[in-house]
Write a protein that holds these residues in place. Structure first.
Motif, short mmCIF file in Angstrom:
data_model
loop_
_atom_site.label_atom_id
_atom_site.label_comp_id
_atom_site.label_asym_id
_atom_site.label_seq_id
_atom_site.Cartn_x
_atom_site.Cartn_y
_atom_site.Cartn_z
N ALA A 311 0.72 -0.90 0.04
CA ALA A 311 0.21 0.00 0.07
C ALA A 311 0.84 1.41 -0.03
CB ALA A 311 -1.00 -0.10 1.14
N GLN A 312 0.30 2.48 -0.72
CA GLN A 312 0.84 3.61 -0.77
C GLN A 312 0.41 4.56 0.25
OE1 GLN A 312 0.66 3.65 -5.16
NE2 GLN A 312 2.92 3.88 -5.29
N TYR A 313 -0.85 4.29 0.41
CA TYR A 313 -1.70 5.36 0.87
C TYR A 313 -2.59 4.56 2.16
CZ TYR A 313 -0.83 8.60 -2.65
OH TYR A 313 -0.21 9.30 -3.44
N PHE A 314 -2.74 5.19 3.44
CA PHE A 314 -3.64 4.55 4.21
C PHE A 314 -4.65 5.32 4.97
CE2 PHE A 314 -4.39 2.56 8.48
CZ PHE A 314 -4.45 1.25 8.37
N LEU A 315 -5.73 4.93 4.77
CA LEU A 315 -6.85 5.67 5.24
C LEU A 315 -6.87 5.31 6.91
CD1 LEU A 315 -9.52 5.23 2.42
CD2 LEU A 315 -7.89 7.00 2.52
N THR A 316 -6.80 6.58 7.46
CA THR A 316 -6.69 6.18 9.12
C THR A 316 -7.78 6.99 9.76
OG1 THR A 316 -4.20 6.38 8.64
CG2 THR A 316 -5.02 6.57 10.87
N PRO A 317 -8.40 6.51 10.76
CA PRO A 317 -9.45 7.20 11.50
C PRO A 317 -9.04 8.51 12.42
CG PRO A 317 -9.70 4.81 11.79
CD PRO A 317 -8.39 4.96 10.81
N ASP A 318 -9.63 9.20 12.30
CA ASP A 318 -8.89 10.71 13.07
C ASP A 318 -8.53 10.38 14.21
OD1 ASP A 318 -8.56 13.33 13.72
OD2 ASP A 318 -10.61 13.41 14.52
N GLU A 319 -9.13 9.53 15.15
CA GLU A 319 -8.76 9.12 16.55
C GLU A 319 -7.40 8.29 16.99
OE1 GLU A 319 -11.98 8.74 19.51
OE2 GLU A 319 -13.42 9.21 17.74
N ASN A 320 -7.18 7.71 15.55
CA ASN A 320 -6.01 6.75 15.57
C ASN A 320 -4.68 7.49 14.89
OD1 ASN A 320 -8.16 4.16 15.06
ND2 ASN A 320 -7.01 4.33 16.75
N CYS A 321 -5.06 8.64 14.63
CA CYS A 321 -3.85 9.46 13.69
C CYS A 321 -2.55 9.60 14.45
CB CYS A 321 -4.27 10.77 12.92
SG CYS A 321 -4.93 10.76 11.45
N ALA A 322 -2.82 10.13 15.66
CA ALA A 322 -1.44 10.41 16.44
C ALA A 322 -0.65 9.24 16.68
CB ALA A 322 -1.65 11.00 17.72
N ALA A 323 -1.21 8.05 17.11
CA ALA A 323 -0.69 6.99 17.17
C ALA A 323 0.06 6.31 16.12
CB ALA A 323 -1.60 5.93 17.84
N ALA A 324 -0.65 6.34 14.79
CA ALA A 324 -0.20 5.79 13.62
C ALA A 324 0.95 6.51 13.16
CB ALA A 324 -1.44 5.69 12.75
N ALA A 325 1.04 7.91 13.20
CA ALA A 325 2.11 9.08 12.71
C ALA A 325 3.14 8.79 13.49
CB ALA A 325 1.40 10.23 12.91
N LYS A 326 3.12 8.08 14.55
CA LYS A 326 4.61 7.91 15.68
C LYS A 326 5.72 7.39 14.87
CE LYS A 326 2.46 8.78 20.23
NZ LYS A 326 2.11 8.09 21.37
N ASP A 327 5.17 6.17 14.14
CA ASP A 327 6.18 5.14 13.47
C ASP A 327 5.70 4.90 11.98
OD1 ASP A 327 8.48 4.18 13.21
OD2 ASP A 327 8.04 2.14 14.45
N THR A 333 1.73 6.99 3.03
CA THR A 333 1.32 8.05 3.47
C THR A 333 -0.39 7.99 4.22
OG1 THR A 333 2.05 9.13 1.49
CG2 THR A 333 0.16 10.21 2.53
N LEU A 334 0.08 8.49 5.45
CA LEU A 334 -1.47 8.35 6.25
C LEU A 334 -2.56 9.54 5.81
CD1 LEU A 334 0.28 7.92 9.62
CD2 LEU A 334 -0.53 6.06 8.04
N VAL A 335 -3.64 9.04 5.68
CA VAL A 335 -4.64 10.06 5.07
C VAL A 335 -5.88 10.18 6.18
CG1 VAL A 335 -6.24 10.77 3.53
CG2 VAL A 335 -4.19 9.51 2.87
N LYS A 336 -5.96 11.08 6.85
CA LYS A 336 -6.94 11.27 8.02
C LYS A 336 -8.22 11.29 7.47
CE LYS A 336 -7.03 15.17 10.38
NZ LYS A 336 -6.64 16.24 11.39
N VAL A 337 -9.13 10.38 7.98
CA VAL A 337 -10.84 10.19 7.71
C VAL A 337 -11.65 10.45 8.89
CG1 VAL A 337 -10.26 9.26 5.57
CG2 VAL A 337 -10.59 7.91 7.71
N LYS A 338 -12.58 11.23 8.99
CA LYS A 338 -13.63 11.16 9.89
C LYS A 338 -15.09 10.64 9.53
CE LYS A 338 -11.91 15.53 12.24
NZ LYS A 338 -12.33 16.81 12.52
N THR A 339 -15.38 10.64 8.16
CA THR A 339 -16.63 10.12 7.90
C THR A 339 -16.34 9.56 6.50
OG1 THR A 339 -17.21 12.19 6.38
CG2 THR A 339 -17.82 12.33 8.79
N MET A 340 -17.26 8.82 5.84
CA MET A 340 -17.31 8.11 4.56
C MET A 340 -17.28 8.88 3.65
SD MET A 340 -17.81 5.49 2.93
CE MET A 340 -18.31 5.03 1.06
N ALA A 341 -17.78 10.23 3.40
CA ALA A 341 -17.62 11.29 2.64
C ALA A 341 -16.20 11.73 2.29
CB ALA A 341 -18.56 12.37 3.01
#
Length: 364
Positions: A311-327, A333-341
């Protein structure tokens, strides 16, 4: 024997003894590691993951991979050596056993709970996807669970559609408890329901359930330690009538965290053109009927699994972003998402190459 040789021999024997002790001594920990990923647009075990019938579908390309985490079983006894290795390794996480199996949960109970959550996530994924596409989905309130030895046992059944309580129409699951608690313990409640068998037949035919019956249930006093109130011993939930069949076929996977990726896969199948443009995306996140994306566990391991799969891009729940970005693995590339839209808009940007404005995750 020379002193140096004796010292080396003694040291070796001590080391062997320590290693043996480390293998034999068990510790109350469990291990998590990156699990397999599955392309929701592709096949698994020889069959399409997403199968749609009764509605036109379109060819897809690329990847929308859902990700998983492997965990040791409830009965697995970790030793000290394994625990230390897990703590030191980059792609393993060692956690207290009770984190994964609280209150003495057995392997069978955990599997059943995960299966139920997975099933519910599939339903919500369908609703969220069809809602995003402005395809009507009808919802109804049902009896989700009937507690054993409760007043409702033998009278109400899981799958019964609740149309009204004491003559008042039910519009949402929360209405049921509110209407029951208007009565005093010991008083009767009248449920207007469509029996589960009739409801299931109507669902199969993509029709609204009809043929109501009146069911009288005598309430009892609650005994859960909260404020005393009238109860009958049921939990209300939601079911849906879909205008066509959307089946999700994926064995040996549990939990609710694939909801977002299932939703995107369904949208791709039902719309012209390739949603991904042939690119490789992965992601995770629960999803509810309204399309809200929720956090999941094991995000640090899921990003590793995604990158290992390509994978080149990873759709990441907003509330998991900080933990995912640490390493974050290199090249992902992490992409922050809050909703389906949100997720769909970001995938559109990735497809067209307009990635400068993608919502990103930060470690702070």
């Amino acid at each position: 024997m020379p002193r140096r040789t004796a010292t080396m021999l003694a040291s070796t024997l001590v080391l062997i003894a320590l290693l043996c002790a480390g293998v034999l001594i068990k510790v109350p920990y469990s291990e998590m590691s990156p699990g397999p990923t599955v392309n929701t647009l592709g096949d698994a075990n020889g069959a399409p993951v997403l199968q749609v019938s009764g509605h036109k579908t379109y060819p897809t390309s690329g990847n929308l991979n859902m990700t998983t985490v492997r965990v040791t079983g409830a009965d697995y006894n970790m030793n000290i050596v394994e625990a230390v290795y897990g703590w030191l390794a980059h792609d393993y996480v060692v956690v207290p056993h009770d984190t994964l199996y609280p209150d003495g949960t057995t392997e069978e109970q955990s599997t059943q709970e995960n299966a139920e959550e997975f099933s519910q996530s599939q339903e919500s994924a369908k609703v969220a996807a069809l809602t995003e596409l402005h395809i009507p989905v009808t919802s109804r309130t049902i009896v989700s669970t009937v507690l054993k030895k409760s007043p409702a046992e033998g009278k109400l059944h899981a799958g019964d559609v609740i149309k009204a309580v004491n003559g008042t129409a039910v519009k949402a699951p929360t209405d049921v408890a509110k209407l029951i608690t208007k009565k005093k313990p010991g008083q009767g409640v009248v449920f207007t329901v469509v029996p589960a068998a009739k409801a299931a037949a109507a669902e199969k035919a993509h029709k609204e359930p009809t043929g109501t019956e009146q069911v009288d249930v005598t309430t009892k006093k609650s005994d859960d330690g909260g404020k005393a109130r009238a109860i009958v011993g049921i939990q209300a939930g939601t079911e849906h009538t879909f205008p066509f069949n959307v089946d999700i076929k994926l064995a040996d996977v549990g939990g609710p965290s694939a909801g977002l990726m299932f939703s995107l896969g369904i949208v791709d199948k039902l719309t012209p053109g390739s949603l991904t443009g042939g690119k490789f995306l992965a992601g995770t996140g629960t999803i509810d009927d309204q399309g809200k994306v929720g956090p999941i566990g094991g995000i640090e391991l899921k990003v590793i699994a995604a990158r290992n799969a390509g994978a080149q891009y990873f759709l990441t729940p907003d509330e998991n972003c900080a933990a995912a970005a640490k390493d974050t693995p290199k090249g992902l590339t992490l992409v922050k998402v809050k909703t389906m839209a949100d997720a769909k808009k970001s995938v559109d940007k990735i497809r067209t190459g307009d990635t400068a404005g993608l919502p990103s995750c930060s470690a702070s």
